[in-house]
Design a protein around this motif. Structure first.
Motif, mmCIF file in Angstrom:
data_model
loop_
_atom_site.group_PDB
_atom_site.id
_atom_site.type_symbol
_atom_site.label_atom_id
_atom_site.label_comp_id
_atom_site.label_asym_id
_atom_site.label_seq_id
_atom_site.Cartn_x
_atom_site.Cartn_y
_atom_site.Cartn_z
ATOM 1 N N VAL A 10 33.400 14.672 21.656
ATOM 2 C CA VAL A 10 33.389 15.813 22.485
ATOM 3 C C VAL A 10 32.307 15.560 23.491
ATOM 4 O O VAL A 10 30.879 15.451 23.071
ATOM 5 C CB VAL A 10 33.189 17.132 21.920
ATOM 6 N N GLU A 11 32.546 15.374 24.573
ATOM 7 C CA GLU A 11 31.547 15.482 25.741
ATOM 8 C C GLU A 11 31.370 16.892 26.305
ATOM 9 O O GLU A 11 32.371 17.568 26.691
ATOM 10 C CB GLU A 11 31.872 14.563 27.097
ATOM 11 N N LEU A 12 30.231 17.605 26.106
ATOM 12 C CA LEU A 12 29.849 18.959 26.756
ATOM 13 C C LEU A 12 29.483 19.002 27.933
ATOM 14 O O LEU A 12 28.299 18.174 28.451
ATOM 15 C CB LEU A 12 28.782 19.455 25.754
ATOM 16 N N LYS A 13 30.021 19.834 29.162
ATOM 17 C CA LYS A 13 29.565 19.853 30.276
ATOM 18 C C LYS A 13 29.610 21.335 30.539
ATOM 19 O O LYS A 13 30.044 22.227 29.957
ATOM 20 C CB LYS A 13 30.539 19.181 31.395
ATOM 21 N N ASN A 14 28.701 21.753 31.599
ATOM 22 C CA ASN A 14 28.857 23.060 32.019
ATOM 23 C C ASN A 14 30.151 23.249 32.969
ATOM 24 O O ASN A 14 30.650 22.369 33.182
ATOM 25 C CB ASN A 14 27.644 23.685 32.924
ATOM 26 N N GLU A 15 30.369 24.581 33.400
ATOM 27 C CA GLU A 15 31.694 24.743 34.399
ATOM 28 C C GLU A 15 31.615 23.804 35.727
ATOM 29 O O GLU A 15 32.808 23.400 35.978
ATOM 30 C CB GLU A 15 31.688 25.956 34.742
ATOM 31 N N THR A 16 30.641 23.506 36.014
ATOM 32 C CA THR A 16 30.577 22.370 37.143
ATOM 33 C C THR A 16 30.314 21.046 37.045
ATOM 34 O O THR A 16 29.832 20.049 37.814
ATOM 35 C CB THR A 16 29.566 22.987 38.354
ATOM 36 N N TYR A 41 34.416 21.979 28.820
ATOM 37 C CA TYR A 41 33.433 22.738 29.914
ATOM 38 C C TYR A 41 33.430 24.192 29.780
ATOM 39 O O TYR A 41 32.457 24.720 30.617
ATOM 40 C CB TYR A 41 34.487 22.587 31.602
ATOM 41 N N SER A 42 33.502 24.664 28.664
ATOM 42 C CA SER A 42 33.138 26.056 28.143
ATOM 43 C C SER A 42 33.305 26.099 26.707
ATOM 44 O O SER A 42 33.763 25.522 25.860
ATOM 45 C CB SER A 42 34.182 26.952 28.997
ATOM 46 N N LYS A 43 32.573 27.302 26.464
ATOM 47 C CA LYS A 43 32.558 27.654 24.888
ATOM 48 C C LYS A 43 34.195 27.686 24.319
ATOM 49 O O LYS A 43 34.320 27.376 23.154
ATOM 50 C CB LYS A 43 31.913 28.950 24.730
ATOM 51 N N ASP A 44 35.023 28.383 25.368
ATOM 52 C CA ASP A 44 36.570 28.366 24.650
ATOM 53 C C ASP A 44 36.967 27.054 24.779
ATOM 54 O O ASP A 44 37.748 26.932 23.574
ATOM 55 C CB ASP A 44 37.253 29.117 25.871
ATOM 56 N N ASP A 45 36.611 25.927 25.531
ATOM 57 C CA ASP A 45 37.003 24.546 25.140
ATOM 58 C C ASP A 45 36.530 24.216 23.851
ATOM 59 O O ASP A 45 37.469 23.523 23.388
ATOM 60 C CB ASP A 45 36.649 23.619 26.178
ATOM 61 N N VAL A 46 35.281 24.442 23.476
ATOM 62 C CA VAL A 46 34.828 23.789 22.288
ATOM 63 C C VAL A 46 35.461 24.801 21.272
ATOM 64 O O VAL A 46 35.926 23.992 20.063
ATOM 65 C CB VAL A 46 33.364 24.194 22.350
ATOM 66 N N ASP A 47 35.663 26.041 21.263
ATOM 67 C CA ASP A 47 36.399 26.717 20.262
ATOM 68 C C ASP A 47 37.862 26.203 19.897
ATOM 69 O O ASP A 47 38.305 26.051 18.927
ATOM 70 C CB ASP A 47 36.552 28.181 20.317
#
Length: 59
Positions: A10-16, A41-47
């Protein structure tokens, strides 16, 4: 690591956030090797990713 030796990244990014050229190339390489790769791009994506992994592990 998931059952049958499957690996997910998983590559974590902020919304932008944007992927760099290096990151895009690495993701392409990992996918060619059979790894799952998502960009969150969000906590929902990670969840959603965690829920999916838990379902696979429960099988």
């Amino acid at each position: 690591m998931l059952p049958e030796g499957k690996i997910c990244f998983v590559e974590l990014k902020n919304e932008t956030g944007r992927l760099s050229s290096l990151q895009k190339n690495k993701i392409r390489e990992l996918k060619k090797l059979g790894c799952d790769v998502i960009v969150a791009y969000s906590k929902d994506d990670v969840d959603r990713f965690i829920s999916c992994c838990q379902e696979v592990m429960a099988e």
